[in-house]
Write a protein that holds these residues in place. Structure first.
Motif, PDB file in Angstrom:
ATOM      1  N   ARG A  34       7.424  -3.784  -8.219  1.00 12.79           N
ATOM      2  CA  ARG A  34       8.054  -4.350  -7.024  1.00 12.79           C
ATOM      3  C   ARG A  34       7.946  -3.405  -5.829  1.00 12.79           C
ATOM      4  O   ARG A  34       8.002  -3.851  -4.679  1.00 12.79           O
ATOM      5  N   SER A  39       4.458  -8.613  -0.110  1.00 12.93           N
ATOM      6  CA  SER A  39       5.395  -9.739  -0.105  1.00 12.93           C
ATOM      7  C   SER A  39       4.689 -11.030  -0.516  1.00 12.93           C
ATOM      8  O   SER A  39       5.266 -11.871  -1.215  1.00 12.93           O
ATOM      9  N   ASP A  40       3.432 -11.203  -0.113  1.00 11.64           N
ATOM     10  CA  ASP A  40       2.668 -12.387  -0.508  1.00 11.64           C
ATOM     11  C   ASP A  40       2.510 -12.447  -2.023  1.00 11.64           C
ATOM     12  O   ASP A  40       2.623 -13.522  -2.635  1.00 11.64           O
ATOM     13  N   ARG A  42       4.420 -10.963  -4.336  1.00 11.13           N
ATOM     14  CA  ARG A  42       5.707 -11.221  -4.994  1.00 11.13           C
ATOM     15  C   ARG A  42       6.004 -12.717  -4.969  1.00 11.13           C
ATOM     16  O   ARG A  42       6.522 -13.267  -5.940  1.00 11.13           O
ATOM     17  N   GLU A  43       5.651 -13.370  -3.867  1.00 17.88           N
ATOM     18  CA  GLU A  43       5.862 -14.822  -3.774  1.00 17.88           C
ATOM     19  C   GLU A  43       4.953 -15.564  -4.737  1.00 17.88           C
ATOM     20  O   GLU A  43       5.381 -16.510  -5.407  1.00 17.88           O
ATOM     21  N   ARG A  44       3.690 -15.154  -4.839  1.00 15.47           N
ATOM     22  CA  ARG A  44       2.766 -15.813  -5.772  1.00 15.47           C
ATOM     23  C   ARG A  44       3.261 -15.689  -7.206  1.00 15.47           C
ATOM     24  O   ARG A  44       3.223 -16.663  -7.972  1.00 15.47           O
ATOM     25  N   ARG A  46       6.324 -15.220  -8.198  1.00 17.27           N
ATOM     26  CA  ARG A  46       7.567 -15.971  -8.342  1.00 17.27           C
ATOM     27  C   ARG A  46       7.300 -17.467  -8.534  1.00 17.27           C
ATOM     28  O   ARG A  46       8.026 -18.158  -9.268  1.00 17.27           O
ATOM     29  N   ASP A  47       6.232 -17.977  -7.915  1.00 17.10           N
ATOM     30  CA  ASP A  47       5.953 -19.415  -7.954  1.00 17.10           C
ATOM     31  C   ASP A  47       4.888 -19.784  -8.985  1.00 17.10           C
ATOM     32  O   ASP A  47       4.249 -20.830  -8.878  1.00 17.10           O
TER      33      ASP A  47
END
Length: 207
Positions: A34, A39-40, A42-44, A46-47
């Motif tokens: 982490r 940030s991109d 971490r979003e990928r 997460r989804d």
């Protein structure tokens, strides 16, 4: 800063075959992915389930249901087994692309196996796909009992070096490394920048 953290393990690639030795400079307190991930990415990560559901729906609708079913655990989202650790060594890696990122692209593509390698990079492991036109190179980070996290970049065509992670969002890769059977792993990469919605890389020991 993130680019420098992972760059030490994105080692020079000689053609499409080997990665030359070079020491890593990643400090022990940077084993937390982490602190490294953009940030991109971490979003990928997460989804990932949304991506996989969308990709499977599209591939099945395009008539690839039998091929998907034949892959068994490899393409089942919830087939990860405890203890995802992978030994250092040489592997065969086979990529399957699910879902099309844009109209006109294929909803399902399965490639022949290529050569990959896992090796120690101080407190972490480095993973590299050594052959093929799209080659993932990066680091494996500890995460939980089911998954390790992969952060790296994509080497294309006849390029001889990997770009620094975080330097170009179009080349950054994030994924989950999971064990799905005895001596069988997969690297799941949601929302890659090119072609597909999910890339699944099957990893088995080289014979």
């Amino acid at each position: 800063m993130r680019a420098l953290l992972v760059a030490a393990a994105l080692l020079p690639i000689g053609g499409c075959s080997t990665i030359a030795p070079r020491p890593s400079v990643i400090a022990p307190d940077l084993r937390d992915w982490r602190q490294v991930a953009t940030s991109d990415d971490r979003e990928r990560l997460r989804d990932w389930r949304t991506a996989w559901t969308r990709a499977l729906r599209a591939a099945n609708a395009a008539g690839h249901g039998p091929a998907i079913a034949a892959e068994g655990a490899l393409l089942q989202p919830d087939s990860a087994l405890p203890n995802p650790a992978i030994p250092n060594g040489s592997y065969r890696c086979r990529t399957i692309k699910l879902g099309a990122r844009s109209p006109g692209l294929l909803e399902y593509v399965a490639y022949q196996p290529f050569s990959c390698r896992v090796r120690q990079e101080h407190d972490l492991q480095g993973f590299a796909k050594l052959s093929g036109s799209q080659r993932q190179v990066g680091l494996l980070f500890p995460n939980d009992q089911l998954r390790q996290i992969f952060l790296g970049t994509l080497v294309l065509g006849d390029e001889s070096r990997a770009m620094r992670y975080g330097a170009d969002a179009e080349r950054d890769i994030a994924g989950h490394l999971e064990r799905i059977g005895p001596n069988r792993w997969r690297l799941v990469m949601p929302y890659p920048r090119f072609e597909s919605v999910v890339d699944v890389l099957e990893i088995v020991p080289a014979r």
